[in-house]
Design a protein around this motif. Structure first.
Motif, short mmCIF file in Angstrom:
data_model
loop_
_atom_site.label_atom_id
_atom_site.label_comp_id
_atom_site.label_asym_id
_atom_site.label_seq_id
_atom_site.Cartn_x
_atom_site.Cartn_y
_atom_site.Cartn_z
N LEU A 120 43.17 2.59 45.42
CA LEU A 120 43.74 2.96 46.72
C LEU A 120 44.16 1.71 47.49
N HIS A 159 48.11 5.05 41.31
CA HIS A 159 48.06 6.41 41.82
C HIS A 159 47.60 7.39 40.74
N ASP A 163 44.35 9.66 41.32
CA ASP A 163 44.51 11.11 41.33
C ASP A 163 43.63 11.77 40.27
N LEU A 205 39.51 7.09 52.03
CA LEU A 205 40.71 7.84 51.68
C LEU A 205 41.52 8.21 52.91
N ASP A 206 40.85 8.61 53.98
CA ASP A 206 41.58 8.97 55.20
C ASP A 206 42.36 7.77 55.76
N SER A 209 45.14 6.68 53.23
CA SER A 209 46.25 7.62 53.18
C SER A 209 47.15 7.48 54.41
N ALA A 213 51.02 6.56 54.07
CA ALA A 213 52.03 7.48 54.62
C ALA A 213 52.98 6.75 55.57
N TRP A 262 51.28 13.68 48.62
CA TRP A 262 49.91 13.34 48.25
C TRP A 262 49.17 12.65 49.40
N PHE A 263 49.89 11.78 50.12
CA PHE A 263 49.27 11.01 51.19
C PHE A 263 49.47 11.65 52.57
N GLY A 268 47.41 16.54 52.45
CA GLY A 268 47.34 15.69 51.28
C GLY A 268 46.01 15.81 50.54
N ARG A 269 45.90 15.01 49.47
CA ARG A 269 44.70 15.08 48.64
C ARG A 269 43.46 14.62 49.40
N ALA A 270 43.57 13.59 50.23
CA ALA A 270 42.41 13.13 50.99
C ALA A 270 41.94 14.18 51.98
#
Length: 530
Positions: A120, A159, A163, A205-206, A209, A213, A262-263, A268-270
């Motif tokens: 990340l 990534h 993922d 992650l937050d 991301s 973004a 994703w972000f 998103g994933r997070a």
């Protein structure tokens, strides 16, 4: 079915073990195999199947599309050499995909990989470098050098690693959080997952991301040029251009759009992982309460053993047993009271108070016992609703009567004008049949007659609708307009309505001095429908 769904059928058949063993042999061979060679390979792998059974299984796999075969007739000298037992079989591309999916995903034990926060960090740093280098000017392909391409490659490689680890972590988290009857070891695994992720990974992650973004938002105008640069730098660019191969990650603008999704900070994933953590907390607490209430000295078994030891006392053993297993179900095996001077055998009403266990307190049934309460009497509310419904129906009928009695262009009150407008908009949305368009709404029909000249009008106290080249006639559905309305059209020339849309013009109407062109706007058929 024209796709590869039927190939998966051999995994769910009763003879799935035979099919899987045969597909393992075919998928692991670099050459086509005959039935005899398949049987020999199965025996070497510890699976013994008859040759006729193997031939039958291969035919079934061929029908499902998992296996392809060829018959070598170039050197055939006898009839026996072209029989199915001498055919050579190999796994089809779809069969290879299904078999690898089974071995890698379905048959293996799911292991939770560590989430690589380093990946990340690498993604965020490279995206911010690209945004700083490319976001200052207009998109220009000459600015995309080897350094930029190396950064793009690192972004998508990192990534993929991140993922894959997140997907495995989510699957393990769901499998643990959805279970209430986890044992102590699995509950500790769930607790460890939640604590580790909630304190470190979710926060990282937050924040990561959000930074990624922001950098992708700056790079959005460059997505097309970056994808083309990745393709141009590929050694297989000619095959990619011909459609024989697909470009690697980053070689399509859709790959960059996928990174943005994703972000995304909300979906998103997070964000999804954080929601999984929040949803798993109640399951973890329920398992911990259950294990705490049923383990150690609080278990039913330990209480029964304590009772057995207590009744061995010669003096008061009988009284202890009668008090414990008598007709007092709410006090059985619930613990030991603190009072010691309550007598030899007190009554249940006057006996000592015993605390209720944790599990019964948190998950036990509560509420009144016996027959349930009678349903609430809502007769008055039903009468009020029926009265309001009848009042609305009566008002609608009065509005219909006023519209049907009015002549074309005559002013209507507000309620009648709104009913007429609904039917008028339905007619404007309808297709033309000759010079007419007809629509129905709320028990009222409207026919727009195309004259090609003049302007029809629908009058209301504060607004009006102008219809250039058309005249509205209101009538009952399935009936003709009234004689007075038809008389008003006497001598009017009608022409075929060939336009695709009926144009309406709505203007505010405050008095006779209001001009048709003041603060007016055009509404097409689709806008009227909206």
């Amino acid at each position: 079915m024209t796709d590869a769904r039927q190939v998966v059928g051999y995994l769910v058949r009763p003879e799935a073990n035979d099919y899987i063993a045969i597909m393992d042999v075919l998928e692991g061979s670099v050459t086509d195999l005959t039935v005899a060679e398949v049987v020999a390979a199965l025996v070497a792998a510890g699976v013994r199947l008859d040759a006729r059974l193997v031939e039958k299984r291969l035919d079934a796999l061929k029908d499902m599309g998992a296996v392809s075969f060829r018959s070598d007739t170039s050197h055939a000298r006898r009839y026996a050499e072209i029989l199915p037992r001498n055919w050579r079989y190999t796994a089809s591309p779809a069969g290879r995909h299904v078999q690898r999916f089974y071995r890698q995903v379905l048959a293996g034990t799911v292991t939770v990989r560590e989430i690589p926060i380093v990946s990340l960090s690498r993604i965020v740093s490279h995206l911010e470098q690209l945004a700083a280098a490319l976001g200052v000017g207009e998109p220009d392909a000459s600015l995309l050098d080897a350094t930029v391409l190396d950064a793009v490659s690192s972004v998508f490689t990192s990534h993929d690693d991140l993922d894959a680890a997140l997907v495995g972590a989510e699957d393990a988290l769901i499998g643990l959080a959805d279970r209430f009857d986890l044992d102590e070891e699995r509950t500790n695994d769930l607790k460890g997952l939640l604590v580790d992720y909630a304190t470190r990974v979710a926060v990282e992650l937050d924040s990561g991301s959000a930074q990624a973004a922001a950098a992708l938002a700056v790079l959005r105008p460059w997505f097309g040029l970056l994808a083309q640069a990745v393709v141009d730098a590929s050694q297989a660019r000619d095959l990619i251009a011909a459609g024989a191969l697909s470009a690697s990650r980053g070689g399509r603008a859709e790959d960059w759009d996928g990174l943005c999704v994703w972000f995304d900070a909300r979906t998103g994933r997070a964000a999804r992982l954080s929601l999984r953590l929040v949803r798993a907390l109640p399951g973890m607490h329920a398992n911990l309460r259950r294990l705490h209430s049923s383990a150690g000295t609080a278990s039913t078994r330990s209480r029964a053993l304590a009772l057995a030891r207590a009744v061995l006392t010669p003096e008061i053993g009988v009284q202890i047993f009668q008090a414990a297993v008598g007709d007092h179900s709410w006090r059985k095996l619930y613990g030991q009271a603190d009072e010691d001077d309550m007598g030899r055998n007190p009554s249940w009403r006057g006996g000592p108070q015993v605390p209720v266990p944790t599990l019964l307190r948190t998950a036990g049934r509560s509420g009144p016992r016996g027959r349930g309460a009678a349903p609430r009497d809502d007769t008055v509310a039903k009468a009020q609703v029926a009265e309001a419904r009848a009042r609305r129906h009566a008002g609608h009928q009065r509005a219909l009567a006023e519209v049907l009695a009015a002549l074309p262009g005559e002013q209507l009150d507000e309620a009648a004008a709104r009913v007429a407008l609904a039917a008028l908009m339905a007619a404007a949305r309808a297709a033309a049949t000759g010079p007419r368009r007809t629509g129905t709404s709320g028990g009222l029909a409207c026919t727009l007659v195309h004259t090609g000249s003049g302007t029809g009008i629908l009058h209301a106290p504060t607004w009006r609708v102008l219809l250039p080249g058309r005249i509205p006639l209101f009538h009952r559905p399935g009936q003709r307009p009234s004689a007075a309305a038809l008389a008003a059209l006497a001598g009017t020339t009608m022409t075929d309505d060939i336009s695709a849309h009926a144009t309406l013009r709505i203007t505010p109407h405050t008095g006779p001095s209001t001009s048709d062109n003041e603060t007016s706007f055009i509404i097409s058929r689709q806008e009227g429908a909206a």
